[in-house]
Design a protein around this motif. Sequence first.
Motif, PDB file in Angstrom:
ATOM      1  N   THR A  19       0.838  -1.196   0.000  1.00 27.89           N
ATOM      2  CA  THR A  19       0.000   0.000   0.000  1.00 27.89           C
ATOM      3  C   THR A  19       0.877   1.251   0.000  1.00 27.89           C
ATOM      4  O   THR A  19       2.066   1.207   0.369  1.00 27.89           O
ATOM      5  CB  THR A  19      -0.933   0.051   1.226  1.00 27.89           C
ATOM      6  N   VAL A  20       0.279   2.335  -0.394  1.00 30.88           N
ATOM      7  CA  VAL A  20       0.987   3.623  -0.390  1.00 30.88           C
ATOM      8  C   VAL A  20       1.434   3.952   1.029  1.00 30.88           C
ATOM      9  O   VAL A  20       2.566   4.383   1.252  1.00 30.88           O
ATOM     10  CB  VAL A  20       0.090   4.729  -0.980  1.00 30.88           C
ATOM     11  N   GLU A  54      -9.569   1.857  -7.201  1.00 31.88           N
ATOM     12  CA  GLU A  54     -10.859   2.456  -6.876  1.00 31.88           C
ATOM     13  C   GLU A  54     -11.251   2.275  -5.415  1.00 31.88           C
ATOM     14  O   GLU A  54     -11.895   3.142  -4.834  1.00 31.88           O
ATOM     15  CB  GLU A  54     -11.954   1.883  -7.769  1.00 31.88           C
ATOM     16  N   SER A  55     -10.891   1.168  -4.815  1.00 32.03           N
ATOM     17  CA  SER A  55     -11.288   0.919  -3.426  1.00 32.03           C
ATOM     18  C   SER A  55     -10.678   1.933  -2.454  1.00 32.03           C
ATOM     19  O   SER A  55     -11.187   2.118  -1.354  1.00 32.03           O
ATOM     20  CB  SER A  55     -10.929  -0.502  -2.998  1.00 32.03           C
ATOM     21  N   SER A  56      -9.624   2.613  -2.854  1.00 30.91           N
ATOM     22  CA  SER A  56      -9.021   3.622  -1.976  1.00 30.91           C
ATOM     23  C   SER A  56      -9.836   4.913  -1.939  1.00 30.91           C
ATOM     24  O   SER A  56      -9.535   5.808  -1.152  1.00 30.91           O
ATOM     25  CB  SER A  56      -7.586   3.915  -2.408  1.00 30.91           C
ATOM     26  N   PHE A  70      -7.611  10.251  -1.371  1.00 30.86           N
ATOM     27  CA  PHE A  70      -7.666   8.788  -1.340  1.00 30.86           C
ATOM     28  C   PHE A  70      -7.145   8.280  -0.010  1.00 30.86           C
ATOM     29  O   PHE A  70      -6.427   8.974   0.705  1.00 30.86           O
ATOM     30  CB  PHE A  70      -6.895   8.167  -2.514  1.00 30.86           C
ATOM     31  N   LYS A  71      -7.525   7.056   0.330  1.00 28.10           N
ATOM     32  CA  LYS A  71      -7.133   6.418   1.584  1.00 28.10           C
ATOM     33  C   LYS A  71      -5.826   5.671   1.353  1.00 28.10           C
ATOM     34  O   LYS A  71      -5.788   4.636   0.705  1.00 28.10           O
ATOM     35  CB  LYS A  71      -8.231   5.458   2.045  1.00 28.10           C
ATOM     36  N   SER A  72      -4.752   6.185   1.913  1.00 22.85           N
ATOM     37  CA  SER A  72      -3.432   5.607   1.636  1.00 22.85           C
ATOM     38  C   SER A  72      -3.252   4.213   2.234  1.00 22.85           C
ATOM     39  O   SER A  72      -2.431   3.440   1.752  1.00 22.85           O
ATOM     40  CB  SER A  72      -2.326   6.542   2.124  1.00 22.85           C
ATOM     41  N   CYS A  73      -4.042   3.862   3.246  1.00 23.06           N
ATOM     42  CA  CYS A  73      -3.872   2.541   3.883  1.00 23.06           C
ATOM     43  C   CYS A  73      -4.368   1.403   3.006  1.00 23.06           C
ATOM     44  O   CYS A  73      -3.978   0.254   3.227  1.00 23.06           O
ATOM     45  CB  CYS A  73      -4.558   2.504   5.237  1.00 23.06           C
TER      46      CYS A  73
END
Length: 88
Positions: A19-20, A54-56, A70-73
Amino acid sequence: MSIFKFNNQIVPYRNSEQTVLEALEESGFYIPSSCLSGRCNFCLLQLDNGEVNESSQYNLSEKMLKRSLFKSCVAKANNSIQCNDKYI
């Protein structure tokens, strides 16, 4: 190994499953996070360039989506990306 940029600094990205947030933490950056599952929105970052999965962006408001947050986790970079934490 790929790379991406965070606040104009290069960050190594081990593989497409990382993940990011994981890549940022391994490079010594501190990103506030809590649930690590995309529910709390503590780890939001702003995408400047590129694409994330897309899920982020699942369940984000229209306002947040327009700001490219966006959600980095749970985010995984599809290609090279540039992002920052300066959206506030």
